[in-house]
Design an enzyme around this catalytic site. Structure first.
Site, short mmCIF file in Angstrom:
data_model
loop_
_atom_site.label_atom_id
_atom_site.label_comp_id
_atom_site.label_asym_id
_atom_site.label_seq_id
_atom_site.Cartn_x
_atom_site.Cartn_y
_atom_site.Cartn_z
N ARG A 157 1.69 -10.55 -21.20
CA ARG A 157 2.61 -11.66 -21.46
C ARG A 157 2.60 -12.34 -20.07
O ARG A 157 1.98 -12.24 -18.80
CB ARG A 157 3.85 -10.60 -20.83
CG ARG A 157 5.38 -12.21 -21.14
CD ARG A 157 6.11 -12.08 -20.59
NE ARG A 157 6.63 -11.31 -19.81
CZ ARG A 157 7.60 -10.86 -19.32
NH1 ARG A 157 8.36 -10.35 -19.89
NH2 ARG A 157 8.11 -10.41 -17.65
N CYS A 194 10.00 -4.16 -26.14
CA CYS A 194 9.91 -4.30 -24.18
C CYS A 194 11.00 -4.01 -23.39
O CYS A 194 10.56 -3.71 -22.17
CB CYS A 194 8.98 -4.34 -23.92
SG CYS A 194 9.05 -6.28 -24.27
N ARG A 227 24.65 -10.59 -15.62
CA ARG A 227 24.61 -8.82 -14.83
C ARG A 227 24.50 -9.07 -14.10
O ARG A 227 24.82 -8.31 -13.50
CB ARG A 227 24.11 -8.03 -15.71
CG ARG A 227 22.70 -7.92 -15.54
CD ARG A 227 22.02 -7.17 -16.05
NE ARG A 227 20.33 -6.66 -16.47
CZ ARG A 227 19.90 -5.68 -16.72
NH1 ARG A 227 20.47 -4.87 -17.17
NH2 ARG A 227 18.50 -6.63 -16.63
N ASN A 248 16.61 -7.65 -22.32
CA ASN A 248 17.08 -8.20 -21.75
C ASN A 248 17.57 -9.83 -21.07
O ASN A 248 19.25 -9.59 -20.89
CB ASN A 248 15.73 -8.04 -19.73
CG ASN A 248 15.85 -6.73 -19.45
OD1 ASN A 248 16.34 -5.49 -21.16
ND2 ASN A 248 15.67 -6.33 -18.53
N ASP A 249 16.95 -9.90 -21.71
CA ASP A 249 16.80 -11.90 -21.34
C ASP A 249 17.73 -12.83 -22.93
O ASP A 249 18.47 -12.67 -22.86
CB ASP A 249 15.53 -12.66 -21.75
CG ASP A 249 15.41 -13.22 -20.40
OD1 ASP A 249 16.15 -12.58 -19.22
OD2 ASP A 249 14.61 -13.21 -20.34
N HIS A 260 0.66 -1.54 0.13
CA HIS A 260 -0.34 -0.15 0.46
C HIS A 260 0.59 1.52 0.10
O HIS A 260 0.35 2.72 -0.92
CB HIS A 260 -0.55 -0.15 1.30
CG HIS A 260 -1.75 -1.25 0.77
ND1 HIS A 260 -2.50 -1.50 0.37
CD2 HIS A 260 -2.04 -1.30 2.52
CE1 HIS A 260 -2.75 -2.89 1.22
NE2 HIS A 260 -3.45 -2.75 2.35
N GLU A 295 13.58 -13.69 -27.06
CA GLU A 295 14.56 -12.71 -26.49
C GLU A 295 15.28 -14.05 -26.26
O GLU A 295 15.54 -14.26 -25.29
CB GLU A 295 13.45 -12.82 -25.06
CG GLU A 295 12.52 -13.75 -24.39
CD GLU A 295 12.09 -13.30 -23.15
OE1 GLU A 295 12.52 -12.81 -22.56
OE2 GLU A 295 10.58 -13.80 -22.92
#
Lengths: 598, 93
Positions: A344, A514, A477, A466-467, A201, A443
């Site tokens: 996704r 993305c 990384r 990223n992948d 929250h 990816e």
């Protein structure tokens, strides 16, 4: 001996956390005491019983007033669901039975008010913490917060609420509801938390209040003292403690620019997404939680290129039901309509865990049981998600996005599952969208090599950099010894992207990106030049990427990309792109700028 | 004394909002009202009490009333719960 200032050691410390609310804040630190209260049983003299009861009633009234203030200040900026929780807190404070029990305890057993209230509230709290249901478990924390707040009021407050927080940088392990109250009331400059998750929250309300904030900053409490000068960068997650004077000066400029630029960025939100030579592009948002829709809409009228549905599943003892998922997808799809929402499917495994999966430890988790592989392995779990997505489809424009596809068989198998799900829904007379486009995350290098074949059977591609970079360059990384090898400007990565775009273009399916690369301003022009037309980025980056592309001719971007694709090292490409950007936008600064010349 | 048992049918169970509605109605009656789940018994006029039952979907709740208009109280509270279960299903869509 006179100290030579030249030898004065800089005491600057830089720490990194997860940015959750954008902006740059500079101010003096204030440390909130760890949320701990102590209540000792004291005997109360008969003559003082009435004044003890009076003390209790006064504390309750004041707490109720405090809470009403929070509701007033943040109520309209949070979802109906969150407002409802506030209202429930009010009712708990006004619960006649609890008040009666406490008053009776004070009167009959002649004990102090804080002790009586503590014991009564704790018994209710315990029942709730024992529940297996996440919703009820979370309410136990609310009750604890309410209990502590009232007790502090009874004891005479010495904590957060009474401190002067104005213009301060708040540093704490976590925030409870009443810290948030104090923050909302006092115009706090920035917030740094050592713990914290994106879904609490507290973080949702911090975002609504637009206070630059970074969470998950390890060791911050060890390193900081009260009244230290602190810079919080809510864009990058960087924290600077005791900045030396050049750093401080630079940070002040950054902060002022950020405020100036934000205004100007909001001014372009309604302008068309086309380059100077009228080539159209599209900017979408990446989101993790349905609540984030608000922050997407605050930046303008955008679609969602990546809804990371696994965040609905993470940290859960049991997977969310079809209805629970449907409500979350439906909320996003309805709000974003007529733009598309790419959901996704669960991308768990690797570094994202869910207790209900009972995953075994692996030597190479990123090469193991993760993403689509889990879904294929657990079709019952996957079909529940697919049902919820297909049902949400009738409420707007939904696209289905499959993570970590490595072969065409996986795509085909998932398609047979979607057909089964559709047939079941038809047989049960449940409405669904039969024509949801099915796209593939590209990816993994194997998916790039067969992109031309995948493009014949997929409706769109989304590149997850990223992948892709991790798998293509064989770099983890997270390992500091090799992290320097992780660079998306690597010529191999650019060639992979070029292949994906070509496969998409040849088969006339859209290709979006993305990953983090899509939201890096230094890569934007290069990607556009290679042929990426859809950029899905974090909500704070949407208008920046849009404005860069609006200030540029596509033909120029193609030339720049062509040049980069001939270079041989990542450094060469990265430096070249930095120079290109500085030439195009001389006022550019690393974290924030406003492209002027268009 | 009057008592009646009902099964919780909405997905999120007797969370804050249903508990609030229950308390409002229960408080209109003079009689004593208890809510029981498994071996836990709480005051039906206390929102915290009801929430602390953590009554999830599928659990069985017993309403027990003792005193003035106890029949009417139990009947109205059961109807309220039935309505809550129906409303909640609708508001999901």
């Amino acid at each position: 001996m006179k100290k030579n200032p030249k030898y004065k050691k800089s005491s600057e410390i830089i720490l990194i956390g997860q940015p959750i609310s954008p902006g740059i804040a500079i101010g003096k630190s204030i440390l909130l005491a760890d949320d701990y209260i102590e209540t000792r049983k004291r005997a109360i003299h008969v003559k003082k019983i009435n004044s003890e009861i009076e003390r209790f009633n006064k504390a309750l009234t004041e707490t109720i007033q405090d809470l009403r203030l929070i509701i007033e200040q943040v109520g309209s900026r949070v979802s109906a669901h969150k407002r409802e929780i506030f209202d429930a807190h009010l009712m708990i404070l006004q619960d006649k039975v609890i008040i009666e029990q406490t008053v009776n305890d004070i009167r009959e057993n002649k004990v102090n008010a804080d002790f009586a209230y503590f014991n009564i509230m704790r018994s209710y709290q315990r029942n709730l913490s024992a529940s297996k249901d996440t919703y009820f478990k979370e309410r136990a924390i609310d009750i604890r917060d309410i209990k502590r707040r009232v007790i502090r009021k009874i004891q005479g407050e010495k904590h957060a609420g009474s401190a002067n927080l104005k213009d301060k940088i708040i540093i704490s392990r976590n925030l409870n509801l009443f810290d948030i109250y104090a923050i909302a009331k006092n115009k706090v400059e920035g917030i740094i938390l050592e713990g914290g998750g994106r879904t609490t929250h507290a973080t949702i309300i911090i975002r609504a209040l637009e206070i630059p904030s970074v969470i998950g900053v390890e060791r911050i409490l060890q390193n900081v003292n009260a009244e230290d000068e602190v810079v919080v960068n809510g864009l990058t997650g960087e924290i600077i403690l005791n900045p030396d004077s050049p750093t401080l000066k630079k940070s002040i400029t950054k902060r002022n620019n950020y405020k100036k630029f934000e205004q100007r960025y909001l001014g372009i939100s309604d302008l068309p997404s086309v380059s100077k030579d009228n080539v159209a592009f599209e900017i979408d948002a990446n989101i993790e939680l349905d609540d984030e829709v608000e922050s997407v809409l605050a930046h303008g009228d955008f679609g969602i290129g990546l809804f990371r549905s696994e965040y609905i599943f993470m940290a859960k003892e049991k997977p969310p039901t079809e209805e629970e998922q449907f409500v979350k997808y439906a909320n996003v799809v309805k709000r974003i309509h007529p733009h598309h929402v790419s959901i996704r499917t669960i991308d768990l495994g690797g570094d994202k865990f869910a207790p209900f999966l009972e995953a075994e430890a692996e030597n190479n988790p990123f090469l193991g049981w993760r993403a689509i592989r889990i879904c294929i392995d657990m079709p019952d779990l996957f079909k529940i998600q697919l049902r919820a997505i297909y049902r949400a489809g009738i409420l707007g424009n939904v696209r289905l996005l499959l993570p970590m596809i490595t072969s065409i068989e996986e795509l085909r198998y998932v398609k047979t599952l979607t057909e089964e799900v559709k047939l079941d829904l038809s047989n049960q007379n449940i409405e669904y969208d039969a024509n949801i486009p099915i796209g593939v995350m590209i990816e993994v290098p194997s998916a790039v090599m067969i992109a031309d074949q995948l493009a014949k059977e997929a409706d769109f591609f989304s590149i997850g950099t990223n992948d892709l970079v991790q798998y293509a360059l064989a770099v983890d990384r997270g390992n500091p010894k090799v992290a320097y090898l992780y660079n998306f400007f690597h010529p191999a990565v650019l060639r992979l992207i070029e292949m994906i775009v070509k496969a998409g273009n040849d088969h006339k399916i859209p290709v979006s990106m993305c990953g983090e690369m899509a939201g890096d301003p230094f890569a934007t022009i290069l990607l556009f030049g290679i042929g990426i037309k859809e950029f899905s980025v974090s909500p704070v980056m949407m208008l920046k990427i849009k404005q860069i592309l609006r200030c540029l001719e596509f033909s120029e971007a193609q030339k720049i990309a062509g040049h980069c694709l001939k270079m041989q090292t990542a450094d060469e490409i990265e430096n070249y792109m930095r120079n290109v950007m500085l030439e195009l936008f001389p006022n550019m600064d690393e974290d924030n700028f406003f492209p002027e010349n268009c | 004394m009057t008592e009646k048992t009902i099964q919780v049918q909405n997905i999120s169970g007797i969370h804050a909002r249903p508990a609030a509605r229950f308390v409002k109605l229960a408080s209109q009656f003079q009689c004593q009202i208890k809510l029981i789940k498994d071996n836990l018994e709480v005051d039906g006029k206390s929102i915290l009490g009801i929430m602390s039952l953590a009554a999830e979907k599928g659990s069985k709740l017993t309403i027990k009333a003792d005193g003035e208009k106890e029949l009417e109280a139990v009947e109205q509270l059961i109807n309220l719960l039935k309505n809550i279960f129906k409303d909640e299903e609708k508001s999901q869509i």
